[in-house]
Write an enzyme that holds these catalytic residues in place. Structure first.
Site, short mmCIF file in Angstrom:
data_model
loop_
_atom_site.label_atom_id
_atom_site.label_comp_id
_atom_site.label_asym_id
_atom_site.label_seq_id
_atom_site.Cartn_x
_atom_site.Cartn_y
_atom_site.Cartn_z
N GLU A 259 44.95 48.80 44.50
CA GLU A 259 45.71 47.56 44.40
C GLU A 259 47.15 47.88 44.07
OE1 GLU A 259 44.38 44.52 41.72
OE2 GLU A 259 42.26 44.80 42.23
N GLU A 313 46.44 32.71 45.73
CA GLU A 313 45.17 32.15 45.26
C GLU A 313 45.45 31.12 44.17
OE1 GLU A 313 41.86 35.22 45.02
OE2 GLU A 313 43.63 36.53 45.12
N LYS A 316 43.57 30.97 40.47
CA LYS A 316 43.60 32.05 39.50
C LYS A 316 44.27 31.59 38.22
CE LYS A 316 43.93 36.31 40.48
NZ LYS A 316 44.38 37.67 40.87
N GLU A 322 50.55 35.19 38.98
CA GLU A 322 49.19 35.60 39.31
C GLU A 322 48.66 34.88 40.55
OE1 GLU A 322 46.83 37.75 38.16
OE2 GLU A 322 48.39 38.68 36.95
#
Length: 452
Positions: A259, A313, A316, A322
């Protein structure tokens, strides 16, 4: 349905597996959002429209795995953390492989199983002590179905596994974990020819003063212990991991960036969170890891890298950033351009659709004979020997034959058993083989290996 699935379960595809050792560029496909396109649409988009070669999934959702069938994208599949203690039981690990992995082989190109995510950062003693035994059992279960050469086992780690990382030459693993968990894990990775997976985020390691260093925009750091100069923070993070591995005697295990990424939107208090910074980081990242330059301590190397993440997203938790690491909006238009979209002239032929075709009249269905899911390997070898003694052509499954690869007993048995079934009347008893065979209406052919 079970028969259709098992038609593929013993034939590891003759697809060209994207190299998991090298400069493969992948993406993390998280789904904590309520506005994302369906997985089949995502899979086709990645395979047809981008230069992405690999995908890292955070679970083993069968619908998602099926969506990537036929795309040839290399799939890294995560095992949820909560499942790890159960996997210390070999029988459970074997069951998990049979239920979760085998139904998707070979049409979905699963190349890694990642046992847990950042386990050493959880402070959960049960999970930590169970991690390496669970990895070992998953590998043992893969050996039992002859997939251990194709599917490697690893785990992903945050940089918090390091007690020191600056300068990079001083990198070392946290005491207690270094010899009790990480060293046995590295021994396992070496023995199985697997990789050490790290989640490396300069974004989380920088401040206003080191922002340009983190973004590949200049500024340097000097390591007085080695006399080496660092031009970006990612190199420093990777070399700190390398230094820690070297202290334990493991410099021959490849490091994979599982990641890394940069958010395009964030809170006012977060430095360098904007579209331009996200674009610059990821664009320079791709250029750097594929260049072959390597790092100061690991020169002349490329790094397999998985960008975080494919989509923003919105579900999250945490700060605004984030929820905004995505490369693409839900409509699959880019948040910014980093050069991974194919030009019109580069677009490949459409990949095989994963939508099941209309079922024809049963009387018109073609039939093939294949091994049952739980068929014993020794019994399947006996089936091969029997068929080949009956005067049927077994040359395709001999070395050099068009069906020799993959060199797996189950794949060879499928070809041989079907040859017998087709040659002697296509009756159900011609596919019994001591109750190790079953009839399917799904063509098990793959690559240039065509089943009669």
């Amino acid at each position: 349905m079970a028969t259709t699935i098992s038609a593929f379960s013993f034939l590891f595809a003759f697809f060209t597996i994207q190299a998991v050792h090298g400069a493969a560029i992948g993406v993390n496909y998280g789904r904590l959002a309520n506005n994302l396109p369906p997985p089949p649409q995502v899979a086709q988009f990645l395979a047809q429209t981008t230069t992405i070669t690999g995908v890292k999934l955070f679970d083993a959702d069968p619908f998602v795995l099926q969506a990537f069938a036929g795309t040839n994208l290399s799939i890294n599949l995560a095992v949820p953390n909560e499942l790890i203690p159960k996997l210390t039981n070999l029988s459970f690990a074997q069951h998990w492989i049979h239920v979760t992995i085998l139904p998707h082989i070979p049409v979905t190109n699963i190349t890694r199983i990642l046992v847990g995510n950042e386990i050493l950062s959880t402070a959960n003693k049960s999970l930590i002590s169970s991690l390496v035994p669970a990895m070992q059992n998953i590998h043992t279960a893969l050996i039992g179905v002859e997939l251990h050469h194709h599917i490697k086992v690893s785990s992903t780690h945050s940089l918090s596994i390091l007690s020191t990382s600056t300068p990079p030459s001083t990198g070392q693993f946290r005491k207690g974990y270094d010899t009790q968990v990480i060293k046995p894990m590295l021994s396992f990775l070496r023995a199985t020819n697997s990789t050490f997976m790290v989640n490396a985020y300069p974004f989380f390691g920088c401040n206003a003063d080191t922002l340009d260093y983190a973004l590949f925009r200049g500024n340097t750091v000097f390591d007085e212990n080695t006399g080496l100069v660092y031009t970006n923070m990612l190199d420093g993070q990777l070399d700190a991991v390398y230094s820690a591995m070297k202290l334990l005697g493991f410099t021959d295990i490849e490091i994979v960036i599982s990641e890394t990424g940069w958010p395009s939107v964030g809170d006012e208090s977060e430095a360098g969170v904007d579209v331009e910074s996200a674009r610059d980081y990821n664009a320079m990242l791709l250029q750097h890891v594929t260049s072959g330059v390597g790092t100061p301590l690991m020169p002349n190397r490329t790094f397999e890298t998985y960008i975080f993440s494919l989509f923003n997203e919105d579900l999250k938790p945490g700060p605004m950033s984030e929820r905004n690491f995505g490369l693409f909006h839900p409509d699959m238009t880019p948040v910014y351009d980093i050069g991974i979209l194919r030009s019109e002239g580069e677009l490949p032929m459409p990949v095989r659709s994963t939508v099941p075709p209309e079922v024809p009249d049963p009387g018109q269905m073609k039939q093939w004979c294949i091994p049952k899911l739980n068929a014993d390997i020794k019994a399947l070898q006996e089936n091969i020997d029997f068929v080949c003694s009956q005067g049927l052509d077994c040359n395709p499954i001999l070395p050099g034959g068009i069906c020799f690869s993959p060199d797996i007993t189950r794949a060879h048995a499928a070809y041989a058993m079907n040859e017998y079934f087709q040659a002697f009347g296509r009756n159900s008893y011609n596919c019994d083989f001591g109750q190790t065979g079953e009839i399917t209406t799904t063509d098990p052919s793959y690559g240039s290996c065509k089943f009669n």
